[in-house]
Design a protein around this motif. Structure first.
Motif, PDB file in Angstrom:
ATOM      1  N   PHE A 153      -6.359   2.871  -3.631  1.00 18.05           N
ATOM      2  CA  PHE A 153      -5.438   3.310  -2.595  1.00 18.05           C
ATOM      3  C   PHE A 153      -6.182   3.770  -1.335  1.00 18.05           C
ATOM      4  N   THR A 154      -7.141   4.646  -1.490  1.00 19.31           N
ATOM      5  CA  THR A 154      -7.851   5.198  -0.331  1.00 19.31           C
ATOM      6  C   THR A 154      -8.531   4.108   0.477  1.00 19.31           C
ATOM      7  N   GLU A 155      -9.262   3.219  -0.204  1.00 18.12           N
ATOM      8  CA  GLU A 155      -9.985   2.160   0.491  1.00 18.12           C
ATOM      9  C   GLU A 155      -9.034   1.236   1.244  1.00 18.12           C
ATOM     10  N   LYS A 156      -7.884   0.907   0.628  1.00 19.70           N
ATOM     11  CA  LYS A 156      -6.935  -0.002   1.268  1.00 19.70           C
ATOM     12  C   LYS A 156      -6.255   0.650   2.468  1.00 19.70           C
ATOM     13  N   VAL A 157      -5.919   1.921   2.354  1.00 21.68           N
ATOM     14  CA  VAL A 157      -5.301   2.627   3.479  1.00 21.68           C
ATOM     15  C   VAL A 157      -6.265   2.666   4.663  1.00 21.68           C
ATOM     16  N   ILE A 158      -7.507   3.026   4.405  1.00 14.94           N
ATOM     17  CA  ILE A 158      -8.507   3.095   5.474  1.00 14.94           C
ATOM     18  C   ILE A 158      -8.684   1.723   6.121  1.00 14.94           C
ATOM     19  N   ASP A 159      -8.691   0.668   5.310  1.00 19.64           N
ATOM     20  CA  ASP A 159      -8.861  -0.694   5.815  1.00 19.64           C
ATOM     21  C   ASP A 159      -7.701  -1.091   6.723  1.00 19.64           C
ATOM     22  N   VAL A 160      -6.460  -0.911   6.236  1.00 15.80           N
ATOM     23  CA  VAL A 160      -5.284  -1.355   6.990  1.00 15.80           C
ATOM     24  C   VAL A 160      -5.088  -0.513   8.251  1.00 15.80           C
ATOM     25  N   VAL A 161      -5.155   0.796   8.115  1.00 13.57           N
ATOM     26  CA  VAL A 161      -4.951   1.663   9.284  1.00 13.57           C
ATOM     27  C   VAL A 161      -6.059   1.446  10.305  1.00 13.57           C
ATOM     28  N   GLY A 162      -7.259   1.152   9.831  1.00 12.24           N
ATOM     29  CA  GLY A 162      -8.350   0.850  10.751  1.00 12.24           C
ATOM     30  C   GLY A 162      -8.044  -0.364  11.613  1.00 12.24           C
ATOM     31  N   LEU A 163      -7.385  -1.372  11.031  1.00 13.54           N
ATOM     32  CA  LEU A 163      -6.992  -2.551  11.805  1.00 13.54           C
ATOM     33  C   LEU A 163      -5.929  -2.205  12.844  1.00 13.54           C
ATOM     34  N   TYR A 164      -5.026  -1.271  12.506  1.00  8.31           N
ATOM     35  CA  TYR A 164      -3.995  -0.874  13.455  1.00  8.31           C
ATOM     36  C   TYR A 164      -4.576  -0.098  14.637  1.00  8.31           C
ATOM     37  N   LEU A 165      -5.428   0.862  14.328  1.00 11.01           N
ATOM     38  CA  LEU A 165      -5.921   1.770  15.365  1.00 11.01           C
ATOM     39  C   LEU A 165      -7.143   1.231  16.100  1.00 11.01           C
ATOM     40  N   ASN A 166      -7.943   0.416  15.431  1.00  6.53           N
ATOM     41  CA  ASN A 166      -9.153  -0.137  16.052  1.00  6.53           C
ATOM     42  C   ASN A 166      -9.273  -1.621  15.709  1.00  6.53           C
ATOM     43  N   PRO A 167      -8.393  -2.452  16.256  1.00  6.57           N
ATOM     44  CA  PRO A 167      -8.426  -3.886  15.925  1.00  6.57           C
ATOM     45  C   PRO A 167      -9.722  -4.524  16.403  1.00  6.57           C
ATOM     46  N   ARG A 279     -11.994 -18.334   9.113  1.00  6.19           N
ATOM     47  CA  ARG A 279     -11.541 -17.347  10.090  1.00  6.19           C
ATOM     48  C   ARG A 279     -10.413 -16.465   9.542  1.00  6.19           C
ATOM     49  N   PHE A 280      -9.853 -16.836   8.410  1.00  6.43           N
ATOM     50  CA  PHE A 280      -8.792 -16.041   7.790  1.00  6.43           C
ATOM     51  C   PHE A 280      -9.380 -14.940   6.908  1.00  6.43           C
ATOM     52  N   HIS A 281      -8.875 -13.704   7.091  1.00  7.27           N
ATOM     53  CA  HIS A 281      -9.321 -12.555   6.296  1.00  7.27           C
ATOM     54  C   HIS A 281      -8.068 -11.832   5.785  1.00  7.27           C
ATOM     55  N   LEU A 282      -7.946 -11.700   4.475  1.00  4.86           N
ATOM     56  CA  LEU A 282      -6.773 -11.061   3.879  1.00  4.86           C
ATOM     57  C   LEU A 282      -7.067  -9.592   3.572  1.00  4.86           C
ATOM     58  N   HIS A 283      -6.113  -8.737   3.955  1.00  6.45           N
ATOM     59  CA  HIS A 283      -6.207  -7.295   3.701  1.00  6.45           C
ATOM     60  C   HIS A 283      -4.950  -6.878   2.948  1.00  6.45           C
ATOM     61  N   PHE A 284      -5.121  -6.369   1.744  1.00  5.56           N
ATOM     62  CA  PHE A 284      -3.976  -6.056   0.896  1.00  5.56           C
ATOM     63  C   PHE A 284      -3.595  -4.576   0.996  1.00  5.56           C
ATOM     64  N   THR A 285      -2.282  -4.332   1.164  1.00  4.35           N
ATOM     65  CA  THR A 285      -1.788  -2.950   1.149  1.00  4.35           C
ATOM     66  C   THR A 285      -1.821  -2.432  -0.289  1.00  4.35           C
ATOM     67  N   PRO A 286      -1.877  -1.123  -0.486  1.00  6.64           N
ATOM     68  CA  PRO A 286      -1.831  -0.590  -1.854  1.00  6.64           C
ATOM     69  C   PRO A 286      -0.497  -0.930  -2.520  1.00  6.64           C
ATOM     70  N   THR A 287      -0.472  -0.944  -3.825  1.00  2.00           N
ATOM     71  CA  THR A 287       0.782  -1.174  -4.547  1.00  2.00           C
ATOM     72  C   THR A 287       1.778  -0.071  -4.197  1.00  2.00           C
ATOM     73  N   SER A 288       3.058  -0.421  -4.183  1.00  2.00           N
ATOM     74  CA  SER A 288       4.150   0.521  -3.871  1.00  2.00           C
ATOM     75  C   SER A 288       3.977   1.153  -2.501  1.00  2.00           C
ATOM     76  N   SER A 289       3.444   0.412  -1.547  1.00  2.17           N
ATOM     77  CA  SER A 289       3.202   0.960  -0.200  1.00  2.17           C
ATOM     78  C   SER A 289       3.635  -0.028   0.877  1.00  2.17           C
ATOM     79  N   SER A 290       4.832  -0.594   0.715  1.00  6.56           N
ATOM     80  CA  SER A 290       5.313  -1.562   1.701  1.00  6.56           C
ATOM     81  C   SER A 290       5.474  -0.927   3.078  1.00  6.56           C
ATOM     82  N   TRP A 291       5.673   0.414   3.126  1.00  6.85           N
ATOM     83  CA  TRP A 291       5.825   1.117   4.395  1.00  6.85           C
ATOM     84  C   TRP A 291       4.579   0.992   5.278  1.00  6.85           C
TER      85      TRP A 291
END
Length: 363
Positions: A153-167, A279-291
């Motif tokens: 969970f922690t690693e995925k949140v940091i990864d996804v939010v990092g893309l939002y705030l620092n693309p 060029r495609f890179h997949l980043h997965f959200t944590p389970t039960s975290s569609s928000w």
């Protein structure tokens, strides 16, 4: 460093009431500020620091502290002598209503209503409503949630939010998901249009005319959406949509896709295609975290503005309507503003897990 002072004595019940007022969006601004001041005083923060923090004077802080130390919450909200309506509800009655509302339910029911609570404690229903409003309590509402148990969970949140705030530069960040089983619903009778003095009407029953699945990828920077309606949401359709994204995103840009953990997204055929499209890179959200996926918010807007009150005689009619919505969206796209940091999200989730652990240990 925050200055400290002698902590103002406060009971657990008083603290609960003050915390409720401080969180309230319905209470008067002055009372929200006063509650925050008293909570800081109870934490031992110095008067001058409290004054700066809440935008009041140190004289006001001292006056509120003194009044609380003498009367507690008995005279909460009272105006100057001789002015306004005098309070008739005691601190003990407020505390009783808070205790019953948050820790009990009426016999045979799931939650308290104003009338049931008023009958139980011997006050008017308007008094109960006012107290609930001041404390920010809404027993008739319940919010859905589920705390993720994803070990990463922690690693995925940091990864996804990092893309939002620092693309990353020279890249596009897309939030992608499928909205499956969208029904083409037709009403059993013609709807009546809205006219002055009367809302538009439509029948409560409907006819089902088939379904479609919408694949959508939201560009977090621009708000534009790449969308495609397909019959199902298997890995074959997902692969077709990836090829659509590949065609529409300019060459030379990296593609970062944020998506959920649906097994289709990890199919062997998908992995094989990705191996030849570097060029495609997949980043997965944590389970039960569609928000955490911004495209879910776009799906909500699509439902509210297009699907819920739409009338579709066939699947092609439904698809045409969705494509019209996509076209309008992309003519004047508006990106969503993401402000939450990974740290703030992780802190809230940690609090939620602690609360769940407490509840489970009591059961």
């Amino acid at each position: 460093m925050t200055s400290t002072a002698a902590a103002m004595p406060i009971s657990s019940t008083q603290r609960e009431v003050l915390e409720g007022v401080a969180r309230s969006s319905a209470a008067a601004h002055r009372e929200v500020v006063r509650a925050g001041v008293l909570l800081d005083a109870a934490a031992g923060v110095a008067n001058t620091v409290i004054a700066d923090r809440h935008g009041v004077t140190a004289v006001t802080v001292r006056a509120w502290r003194k009044a609380f130390e003498v009367d507690g919450l008995a005279n909460w909200g009272k105006v100057a002598p001789g002015r306004g309506r005098k309070p008739t509800i005691s601190e003990e009655k407020v505390a009783e209503i808070l205790e019953l509302t948050t820790k009990t339910t009426p016999e045979g029911m799931t939650h308290w209503s104003c009338r049931e609570m008023a009958k139980r404690v011997g006050v008017s229903k308007d008094t109960v409503q006012r107290i609930w409003s001041e404390l920010g309590i809404k027993p008739h509402r319940v919010d859905s949630f589920k705390v993720s148990n994803d070990p990463q969970f922690t690693e995925k949140v940091i990864d996804v939010v990092g893309l939002y705030l620092n693309p990353p530069e020279q890249a596009v960040v897309l939030c992608m998901d499928e909205k499956s089983q969208i029904q083409a619903l037709d009403r059993t009778q013609a709807s009546l249009p809205m006219v002055p003095g009367r809302a538009g009407t439509m029948t409560h029953d409907y006819k089902r005319n088939g379904t479609t699945t919408l694949f959508a990828a939201l560009d977090v920077l621009t708000g534009k959406v790449i969308g495609q309606c397909l019959p199902r949401h298997r890995h074959e359709e997902f692969l077709k949509f990836l090829k659509t994204i590949d065609r529409e995103v300019p060459k030379g840009l990296e593609v970062h896709l944020i998506l959920d953990n649906y097994s289709t997204h990890k199919h062997a055929a998908i992995k094989h295609w990705l191996s030849s499209h570097k060029r495609f890179h997949l980043h997965f959200t944590p389970t039960s975290s569609s928000w955490l996926n911004q495209v879910e918010r776009w799906f909500r807007d699509l439902t509210e503005k297009n699907l819920r009150r739409g009338i579709f005689g066939s699947v092609p009619d439904l698809i045409a309507s969705i494509e019209d919505y996509l076209e309008v969206n992309n003519e004047d796209p508006k990106p969503y503003t993401w402000t939450a940091t990974a740290e703030s999200i992780l802190t809230k989730v940690a609090h939620a897990r602690a609360a769940l652990d407490t509840v489970q240990s009591q059961n």
